[in-house]
Design an enzyme around this catalytic site. Structure first.
Site, PDB file in Angstrom:
ATOM      1  N   HIS A 118       0.799  -1.294   0.175  1.00  0.00           N
ATOM      2  CA  HIS A 118      -0.007  -0.135   0.047  1.00  0.00           C
ATOM      3  C   HIS A 118       0.784   1.376   0.096  1.00  0.00           C
ATOM      4  O   HIS A 118       0.449   2.399   0.202  1.00  0.00           O
ATOM      5  CB  HIS A 118      -0.945   0.023   1.037  1.00  0.00           C
ATOM      6  N   CYS A 154       6.884  21.845 -10.899  1.00  0.00           N
ATOM      7  CA  CYS A 154       6.016  21.605 -12.013  1.00  0.00           C
ATOM      8  C   CYS A 154       4.700  21.998 -11.481  1.00  0.00           C
ATOM      9  O   CYS A 154       3.676  22.292 -12.395  1.00  0.00           O
ATOM     10  CB  CYS A 154       6.157  20.436 -12.502  1.00  0.00           C
ATOM     11  N   SER A 193      -6.625  -9.101   9.245  1.00  0.00           N
ATOM     12  CA  SER A 193      -7.829  -9.729   9.167  1.00  0.00           C
ATOM     13  C   SER A 193      -8.235 -10.375   7.841  1.00  0.00           C
ATOM     14  O   SER A 193      -9.045 -11.077   7.916  1.00  0.00           O
ATOM     15  CB  SER A 193      -8.977  -8.703   9.091  1.00  0.00           C
TER      16      SER A 193
HETATM   17 ZN    ZN Z   1       6.280  18.071 -10.000  1.00  0.00          ZN
END
Ligand code: ZN
Length: 253
Positions: A118, A154, A193
């Site tokens: 994750h 950016c 779980s």
């Molecule tokens: Zn950037």
């Protein structure tokens, strides 16, 4: 034979043991399971990835939640469970840790091969150019009034390098994890779980490819019927005892 001895026995026999960890291993470090009733998602609606990209309002909500998460992470230290897994890896008893956690505590404890399904909350990255910063740098910007920080290079939104709801699982990590599961002869499912897919399919995959499945979790899981051993004791106590048992009985390894 106690459960701890039985687990130590499985680990000593194994040639390619893999540990798979969920939120349960980190609750002993004071990090709440964010899906639990006291967790952050019970108080806030999670921000879906598409929403995050499309809407500044969603990003402001996202960063409000993050601020709470970082406060919870900031002082968290690895516990006996994390340390025991690092020690078992050093002793050649497990080959890798696959984790559903985003707290980075396995690495802090010394684990070397960690697959984060994750992502990690310890890195912030620009969603366009990928430039990375630390949470500490971004927290300063949030505290000085920015509500949804953008990339200074950016201008695109910055985001924690975690996998959000609605975002696909990371391809490389999933491939590595599946390969480890298929080749494992012992699979330890710890503090999970085992209901969140696709991560939960890994123990099943390992089992189908011949691994012995051991589950250490304080509540029943859907995969309990497949397990050779189920331990309900606290994770830190269990892994510490097992790791100690192995070092004591086999000092050469
Ligand atoms: Zn950037």
């Amino acid at each position: 034979m106690s459960d701890f001895q039985a687990l130590a026995h499985h680990l000593k026999k194994a040639r390619s043991a893999v540990a798979f960890t969920g939120a349960g291993i980190s609750t002993e470090s004071g990090i709440p399971d964010f899906r639990s009733p006291s967790g952050v998602w019970s108080k806030h609606k999670p921000v879906m990835y598409d929403e995050f990209v499309a809407s500044r309002e969603a990003r402001i909500r996202y960063w409000k939640m993050r601020t709470q998460l970082y406060a919870e992470f900031e002082n968290a230290q690895p516990n006996a469970g994390h340390r025991a897994l690092a020690q078992l890896e050093r002793a050649g008893r497990i080959t890798a840790v696959i984790t559903q956690n985003i707290d980075g505590l396995h690495q802090v404890a010394g684990s070397r091969r960690v697959i984060e399904l994750h992502g990690t909350a310890r890195v912030i990255a620009c969603i366009e150019c990928g430039i990375e910063s630390t949470p500490a740098e971004i927290v300063v910007r949030l505290q000085t009034g920015e509500e949804a920080p953008d990339c200074e290079d950016c201008g695109a939104p910055l985001k924690s390098k975690t996998i959000s709801f609605g975002q696909p699982m990371p391809i490389t990590e999933m491939q590595d994890a599946s390969q480890l599961a298929r080749h494992a002869d012992l699979f330890l499912a710890i503090g999970s779980s085992l209901v969140v897919e696709p991560a939960a399919s890994l123990p099943r995959l390992a089992y189908q490819h011949g691994a012995t499945l051991v589950i250490i979790n304080n509540a029943p899981t859907p995969l309990d019927p497949l397990a050779a051993l189920i331990i309900r004791d606290p994770i830190g106590v269990t892994l510490d005892a097992v790791s100690g048992h192995i070092s004591y009985s086999d000092p050469g390894k």
